[in-house]
Design a protein around this motif. Structure first.
Motif, PDB file in Angstrom:
ATOM      1  N   SER A 174       0.836  -1.194   0.000  1.00 20.00           N
ATOM      2  CA  SER A 174       0.000   0.000   0.000  1.00 20.00           C
ATOM      3  C   SER A 174       0.873   1.246   0.000  1.00 20.00           C
ATOM      4  O   SER A 174       2.013   1.235   0.461  1.00 20.00           O
ATOM      5  CB  SER A 174      -0.901  -0.013   1.245  1.00 20.00           C
ATOM      6  N   ALA A 175       0.341   2.339  -0.518  1.00 18.01           N
ATOM      7  CA  ALA A 175       1.071   3.608  -0.517  1.00 18.01           C
ATOM      8  C   ALA A 175       0.997   4.284   0.846  1.00 18.01           C
ATOM      9  O   ALA A 175       1.647   5.304   1.061  1.00 18.01           O
ATOM     10  CB  ALA A 175       0.512   4.531  -1.593  1.00 18.01           C
ATOM     11  N   ALA A 176       0.209   3.739   1.747  1.00 22.84           N
ATOM     12  CA  ALA A 176       0.027   4.354   3.054  1.00 22.84           C
ATOM     13  C   ALA A 176       0.405   3.374   4.160  1.00 22.84           C
ATOM     14  O   ALA A 176       0.763   2.229   3.912  1.00 22.84           O
ATOM     15  CB  ALA A 176      -1.430   4.792   3.204  1.00 22.84           C
ATOM     16  N   ALA A 177       0.331   3.856   5.399  1.00 25.22           N
ATOM     17  CA  ALA A 177       0.546   2.993   6.554  1.00 25.22           C
ATOM     18  C   ALA A 177      -0.680   2.102   6.714  1.00 25.22           C
ATOM     19  O   ALA A 177      -1.808   2.594   6.810  1.00 25.22           O
ATOM     20  CB  ALA A 177       0.775   3.827   7.799  1.00 25.22           C
ATOM     21  N   THR A 178      -0.468   0.794   6.747  1.00 19.91           N
ATOM     22  CA  THR A 178      -1.571  -0.170   6.733  1.00 19.91           C
ATOM     23  C   THR A 178      -1.428  -1.162   7.875  1.00 19.91           C
ATOM     24  O   THR A 178      -0.348  -1.714   8.096  1.00 19.91           O
ATOM     25  CB  THR A 178      -1.585  -0.940   5.395  1.00 19.91           C
ATOM     26  N   ASP A 179      -2.520  -1.422   8.577  1.00 14.71           N
ATOM     27  CA  ASP A 179      -2.509  -2.443   9.613  1.00 14.71           C
ATOM     28  C   ASP A 179      -2.464  -3.828   8.966  1.00 14.71           C
ATOM     29  O   ASP A 179      -3.230  -4.116   8.035  1.00 14.71           O
ATOM     30  CB  ASP A 179      -3.757  -2.317  10.480  1.00 14.71           C
TER      31      ASP A 179
END
Length: 269
Positions: free
Chosen positions: A165-170
């Motif tokens: 993912s391009a973001a912080a992901t759980d």
């Protein structure tokens, strides 16, 4: 942690020298090469040990600085750039519920590696061992990876998506090849489980963090370079990997899961 890593240590320790970290600890697991001598060129904190495995060595390193605010774990065959470290540190700092953050894995040729994933799937492990995934065309695998509906129903398909993912992901777990752990979170669950020798100790670590209400986060905007499995050959890696899986399943699985994991360990592939 080092084990016959004299050739690789300059890669990791050299990159750590460029980061704003207070202290660097190397636990050497009974290397027969010059790993200890190489490590001492970079840090005075070198702990010599027998080959106790990954998690137990990390616990020994943490005991050198038991009250640290955070711990950066970095394999000897890995490197983390300052901008990637800054992104990990910012993510950890911005949410007090995050127990561990980790970057995406990149091999030296730029190809992505698997550095996070869903809960352990024995079906996935069997398919991988039998190399069934090699029979599926890449375009089909990418189509499966792109289907959020299928992935919501079959979590093992998450492994097909290496782009991240391009973001912080759980996520369920992040790889111990490179992770930044909040000190309070590490202490909250008493660190790594010493019963694991190599492989799946990071998966277990993250599972226990989540059970203690800490977040486990993969940061898609940060990456670290990794030369995977330089201290174990292909055959040795399979044996150690499947033994780690057995240890994990013994801890969390059903009787049928334990039978399946042991059968997989006996597979001569």
């Amino acid at each position: 942690m080092s084990y016959n890593s004299a050739v690789d240590l300059p890669m990791s320790l050299g990159s750590l020298a460029e980061l704003p970290v207070a202290d660097v600890v190397v636990v050497d697991n009974g290397s027969s090469d010059d790993s200890v001598e190489v490590a001492r060129r970079y840090t005075p904190h070198v702990v010599e040990s027998s080959n106790v495995g990954f998690g137990k060595a990390i616990n020994a390193a943490v005991r050198q600085f038991p009250d640290a605010e955070a711990y950066l774990l970095l394999n000897p065959d890995a490197a983390l750039a300052p901008d990637a470290y800054a992104e990990l540190a910012r993510t950890l700092r911005d949410d007090a519920r995050i127990g561990v953050v980790a970057p995406q894995m990149r091999y030296a040729d730029g190809e992505p590696g698997i550095s996070s994933g869903p809960d352990v799937s024995l079906a996935k492990e069997w398919l991988a061992a039998l190399r069934v995934d090699h029979l599926v065309p890449d375009r089909v695998k990418q189509g499966l990876a792109n289907s959020q509906l299928l992935r919501s129903r079959l979590s093992m398909l998450d492994y097909l998506d290496k782009t991240g993912s391009a973001a912080a992901t759980d996520v369920a777990w992040v790889s111990g090849f490179c992770m930044l752990v909040r000190g309070d979170a590490f202490r909250d669950i008493d660190g790594f489980d010493d019963s694991f020798f190599l492989y799946f100790e990071d998966v277990d670590f993250c599972k226990r963090l989540r059970a203690a209400d800490w977040r486990v986060v993969s940061v898609g905007t940060a990456s670290a370079t990794h030369r995977e499995s330089t201290s174990t050959g292909a055959v040795g890696k399979n044996r150690l990997y499947r033994s780690g899986l057995v240890t994990y399943v013994d801890k969390y699985g059903s009787a049928m899961d334990k039978f399946s994991a042991r059968a997989l360990r006996r597979l001569p592939l």
